[in-house]
Design a protein around this motif. Structure first.
Motif: not given
Length: 265
Positions: A74, A81, A83-84
């Motif tokens: 991560s 984050d 990615r999120r």
């Protein structure tokens, strides 16, 4: 392997890390480019991402900037984050890539104002920010020049101004001085260091040029996709048993890949 690992765990008020990379790996087919890389950097610090060509620096930058998807591990930018919550994360970041990315047929002002519009900055606010940043990067009076008329160092200064337009808290620069003469390199590096001191911007500066590292810097060292050291330059020198960052870096790139010794922040 020799080295130190300095894991930043928060400062006054327990602020979150400017950048937190945890267990990140990345492969191109069967070729492993990064192998379980983890480190954190504090806000308002100058951190050097140091490694020879092919060490994995550009791959790591591509993951941090979300050009590549983070599939293993991560990456968090000020707690977001990548990615999120990529939108929130990337709003905190300004990026200067190794390859030139200005539109050569547009003027300096047009290059900057177009980027401002992408961030929803328009009209008077954009003009004010552009004028201020051109002053900051020593390019005042060049706003109407075509980008193709600029030298390599001048183009890089405009790219830095562009990366700062949306007022990021973290600035990423990938081999920002490659191909520039000594004077241009020194001037750009001085500008970035001044931003850390006066504006409190965090910087991750990727380079393979050891003379761009100063004793007061933090350093993250990659070798063939592996993290081999992370910490202050003085700690790294001491842990390597050498007398300079040049010698420490040379020794790190001759060493194997055993465990990292930890030093408390």
């Amino acid at each position: 392997m020799i080295g130190v690992q300095h894991v930043w765990t928060g400062g006054p008020g327990n602020e979150v890390a400017a950048l937190d990379v945890a267990g990140v790996s990345h492969s191109y087919g069967s070729k492993r480019a990064l192998n379980n890389v983890s480190f954190s950097i504090a806000p308002a610090t100058f951190t050097v991402l140091l490694g020879l060509n092919g060490a994995g620096k550009t791959t790591l930058f591509s993951l941090i900037s979300h050009l590549y998807d983070t599939r293993h591990g991560s990456i968090r930018i000020f707690g977001h984050d990548i990615r999120r919550a990529s939108g929130e994360a990337l709003r905190c970041v300004g990026i200067v890539f190794q390859a030139r990315t200005l539109d050569l047929d547009l003027s300096v002002y047009q290059n900057l104002s177009y980027h401002a519009s992408l961030h929803g900055i328009g009209g008077r606010e954009a003009r004010q920010r552009i004028a201020t940043l051109l002053e900051t990067v020593d390019m005042r009076g060049r706003e109407h020049d075509k980008a193709r008329s600029l030298s390599g160092g001048q183009m890089r200064r405009i790219e830095i101004a562009r990366a700062l337009l949306h007022r990021p808290s973290l600035l990423l620069l990938d081999e920002a001085t490659v191909g520039l003469d000594i004077q241009s390199r020194a001037g750009i590096l001085a500008t970035i260091r001044r931003l850390v001191d006066t504006e409190g911007i965090g910087v991750l500066w990727a380079t393979h040029l050891i003379d761009e590292v100063e004793d007061g810097d933090h350093a993250v060292v990659l070798r063939q996709g592996n993290l081999v050291a992370s910490g202050t330059v003085s700690d790294l020198i001491q842990a390597s048993g050498t007398g300079s960052i040049r010698d420490a870096f040379s020794k790190l790139n001759r060493s194997g890949t055993a465990g990292i010794a930890e030093i408390s922040p």
